[in-house]
Design a protein around this motif. Structure first.
Motif, PDB file in Angstrom:
ATOM      1  N   MET A 292      31.116 -79.185 -64.455  1.00 36.65           N
ATOM      2  CA  MET A 292      30.770 -78.234 -63.403  1.00 36.65           C
ATOM      3  C   MET A 292      31.875 -78.185 -62.363  1.00 36.65           C
ATOM      4  N   ASN A 293      32.213 -76.978 -61.929  1.00 34.47           N
ATOM      5  CA  ASN A 293      33.147 -76.794 -60.829  1.00 34.47           C
ATOM      6  C   ASN A 293      32.375 -76.378 -59.586  1.00 34.47           C
ATOM      7  N   PHE A 294      32.789 -76.926 -58.469  1.00 28.08           N
ATOM      8  CA  PHE A 294      32.130 -76.607 -57.197  1.00 28.08           C
ATOM      9  C   PHE A 294      33.191 -76.318 -56.154  1.00 28.08           C
ATOM     10  N   GLN A 295      32.971 -75.280 -55.379  1.00 31.20           N
ATOM     11  CA  GLN A 295      33.887 -75.012 -54.275  1.00 31.20           C
ATOM     12  C   GLN A 295      33.127 -74.505 -53.064  1.00 31.20           C
ATOM     13  N   THR A 296      33.692 -74.761 -51.903  1.00 34.28           N
ATOM     14  CA  THR A 296      33.155 -74.266 -50.639  1.00 34.28           C
ATOM     15  C   THR A 296      34.107 -73.211 -50.104  1.00 34.28           C
ATOM     16  N   ILE A 297      33.572 -72.074 -49.713  1.00 34.61           N
ATOM     17  CA  ILE A 297      34.374 -70.982 -49.188  1.00 34.61           C
ATOM     18  C   ILE A 297      33.974 -70.725 -47.741  1.00 34.61           C
ATOM     19  N   VAL A 298      34.956 -70.637 -46.869  1.00 32.54           N
ATOM     20  CA  VAL A 298      34.694 -70.319 -45.466  1.00 32.54           C
ATOM     21  C   VAL A 298      34.338 -68.842 -45.369  1.00 32.54           C
ATOM     22  N   PRO A 299      33.206 -68.508 -44.749  1.00 33.28           N
ATOM     23  CA  PRO A 299      32.815 -67.101 -44.674  1.00 33.28           C
ATOM     24  C   PRO A 299      33.786 -66.280 -43.834  1.00 33.28           C
ATOM     25  N   ASP A 300      33.917 -65.013 -44.180  1.00 32.73           N
ATOM     26  CA  ASP A 300      34.740 -64.091 -43.405  1.00 32.73           C
ATOM     27  C   ASP A 300      34.244 -64.055 -41.960  1.00 32.73           C
TER      28      ASP A 300
ATOM     29  N   PHE B 178      22.598 -52.739 -56.899  1.00 30.73           N
ATOM     30  CA  PHE B 178      23.485 -53.748 -56.321  1.00 30.73           C
ATOM     31  C   PHE B 178      23.649 -54.925 -57.272  1.00 30.73           C
ATOM     32  N   THR B 179      22.566 -55.349 -57.901  1.00 29.30           N
ATOM     33  CA  THR B 179      22.633 -56.455 -58.858  1.00 29.30           C
ATOM     34  C   THR B 179      23.538 -56.096 -60.038  1.00 29.30           C
ATOM     35  N   LYS B 180      23.410 -54.872 -60.539  1.00 30.66           N
ATOM     36  CA  LYS B 180      24.278 -54.416 -61.635  1.00 30.66           C
ATOM     37  C   LYS B 180      25.742 -54.421 -61.203  1.00 30.66           C
ATOM     38  N   GLN B 181      25.987 -54.012 -59.963  1.00 37.51           N
ATOM     39  CA  GLN B 181      27.347 -54.021 -59.416  1.00 37.51           C
ATOM     40  C   GLN B 181      27.921 -55.437 -59.397  1.00 37.51           C
ATOM     41  N   LEU B 182      27.106 -56.407 -58.959  1.00 33.81           N
ATOM     42  CA  LEU B 182      27.555 -57.799 -58.899  1.00 33.81           C
ATOM     43  C   LEU B 182      27.830 -58.349 -60.293  1.00 33.81           C
ATOM     44  N   LEU B 183      26.940 -58.054 -61.235  1.00 37.28           N
ATOM     45  CA  LEU B 183      27.113 -58.561 -62.595  1.00 37.28           C
ATOM     46  C   LEU B 183      28.328 -57.939 -63.285  1.00 37.28           C
ATOM     47  N   ALA B 184      28.680 -56.722 -62.882  1.00 33.54           N
ATOM     48  CA  ALA B 184      29.822 -56.044 -63.491  1.00 33.54           C
ATOM     49  C   ALA B 184      31.163 -56.534 -62.957  1.00 33.54           C
ATOM     50  N   CYS B 185      31.152 -57.251 -61.833  1.00 31.20           N
ATOM     51  CA  CYS B 185      32.403 -57.757 -61.251  1.00 31.20           C
ATOM     52  C   CYS B 185      33.057 -58.760 -62.208  1.00 31.20           C
ATOM     53  N   SER B 186      34.345 -58.641 -62.377  1.00 31.11           N
ATOM     54  CA  SER B 186      35.055 -59.555 -63.281  1.00 31.11           C
ATOM     55  C   SER B 186      35.630 -60.771 -62.562  1.00 31.11           C
ATOM     56  N   GLU B 187      35.703 -60.708 -61.225  1.00 29.41           N
ATOM     57  CA  GLU B 187      36.299 -61.793 -60.449  1.00 29.41           C
ATOM     58  C   GLU B 187      35.323 -62.299 -59.396  1.00 29.41           C
ATOM     59  N   LEU B 188      35.387 -63.598 -59.135  1.00 29.71           N
ATOM     60  CA  LEU B 188      34.573 -64.194 -58.076  1.00 29.71           C
ATOM     61  C   LEU B 188      34.844 -63.513 -56.746  1.00 29.71           C
ATOM     62  N   SER B 189      36.097 -63.250 -56.459  1.00 32.13           N
ATOM     63  CA  SER B 189      36.464 -62.648 -55.167  1.00 32.13           C
ATOM     64  C   SER B 189      35.776 -61.302 -54.960  1.00 32.13           C
ATOM     65  N   GLN B 190      35.579 -60.549 -56.044  1.00 42.23           N
ATOM     66  CA  GLN B 190      34.908 -59.260 -55.936  1.00 42.23           C
ATOM     67  C   GLN B 190      33.432 -59.442 -55.572  1.00 42.23           C
ATOM     68  N   ARG B 191      32.805 -60.456 -56.152  1.00 42.90           N
ATOM     69  CA  ARG B 191      31.401 -60.725 -55.830  1.00 42.90           C
ATOM     70  C   ARG B 191      31.250 -61.194 -54.383  1.00 42.90           C
ATOM     71  N   ILE B 192      32.167 -62.060 -53.956  1.00 47.52           N
ATOM     72  CA  ILE B 192      32.129 -62.529 -52.566  1.00 47.52           C
ATOM     73  C   ILE B 192      32.298 -61.345 -51.617  1.00 47.52           C
ATOM     74  N   GLU B 193      33.214 -60.465 -51.933  1.00 46.79           N
ATOM     75  CA  GLU B 193      33.456 -59.291 -51.087  1.00 46.79           C
ATOM     76  C   GLU B 193      32.214 -58.402 -51.014  1.00 46.79           C
ATOM     77  N   ALA B 194      31.560 -58.195 -52.156  1.00 46.12           N
ATOM     78  CA  ALA B 194      30.372 -57.334 -52.202  1.00 46.12           C
ATOM     79  C   ALA B 194      29.207 -57.956 -51.434  1.00 46.12           C
TER      80      ALA B 194
END
Length: 258
Positions: free
Chosen positions: A1-9, A123-139
């Motif tokens: 398992m990989n785990f990371q913490t991201i500072v919110p915008d 919105f859920t379909k949009q999130l599932l269609a994202c290919s990158e983590l960064s895109q999901r975080i942005e959404a």
């Protein structure tokens, strides 16, 4: 398992404490993630091979949901690959942003499909269609920022101030003293705090104390148990053991042997 913490915008930092990401790419692994009381509700998105089950309730969770205060220990069970994105929310936003009574989702969740005037399916379909983590975080960040823009006038910023003070003082400053600082009658503070967070102020303070003691036990940053007890503001060892067992289901001694 990989785990990371991201500072919110910074656009959402007022009401998001942190962003957690849990990922696993091994289809042959079953993962069990324990969660204990920490004082923060959250927004959770999951993409999994076979769904996410919360135990001991044995409840299959939707792709996108809010969860309330976790007062009793739970475990997330996931079979196979997954990505979980969790936005830890400061606990003064549930009622204002989402129109839920915070206490009503303590130890349970709220499917965002129930949110009026929100197209959860799209919105859920949009999130599932994202290919990158960064895109999901942005959404997800954009979604929460839009909620803030719509609802910011209804936020109780005095309760936000009280929450910050409790966290800053590690749950050890008397609530009556904090009430005086924010110029509220203690009973008024208690009522408003419970209305906005689903907890009493003393209960939130105790959870902050518990979390700090949990961290200390986890990293074994102590010589004897009484160090943990008194450094975190518990009255005595028996009080600490009762609180710890209530939130984890285990005594500190059993927990520290893991």
């Amino acid at each position: 398992m990989n785990f990371q913490t991201i500072v919110p915008d910074k656009s959402i930092a007022l009401f998001v404490k942190t962003i957690w990401v849990f990922e696993n790419i091994d289809s042959g692994i079953k993962t069990n993630l324990p969660f204990f009381a920490d004082g923060y509700p959250g927004l959770l998105f999951q993409q999994t091979s076979h769904g996410l089950i919360v135990n001991p309730h044995k409840k299959q969770m939707p792709v996108l949901f809010l969860y309330g205060q976790t007062l009793h220990p739970i475990e997330m069970e996931i079979d196979g690959t997954y990505q979980l994105i969790i936005y830890q929310l400061y606990p003064f936003v549930l009622k204002s942003f989402f129109g839920v009574t915070p206490k009503s989702i303590n130890d349970t969740c709220y499917d965002l499909a129930q949110l009026p005037e929100f197209d959860s399916l799209t919105f859920t379909k949009q999130l599932l269609a994202c290919s990158e983590l960064s895109q999901r975080i942005e959404a997800l960040t954009s979604f929460l920022y839009q909620m803030f823009q719509l609802k910011k006038q209804s936020l109780d910023l005095t309760i936000k101030q009280v929450i910050e003070k409790i966290i800053l003082t590690k749950g050890q400053e008397p609530i009556r003293a904090i009430a005086e600082e924010v110029e509220l009658n203690p009973r008024t503070l208690e009522r408003r705090f419970a209305s906005e967070t689903g907890l009493l102020p003393k209960q939130f303070a105790q959870i902050i104390q518990f979390q700090l003691s949990l961290e200390q036990l986890t990293v074994k940053d102590y010589n004897k148990l009484t160090d943990v007890v008194y450094e975190n503001g518990f009255a005595d060892q028996s009080h600490f053991i009762r609180v710890f067992k209530a939130y984890t289901g285990k005594t500190p001694k059993v927990f520290s042997k893991k």
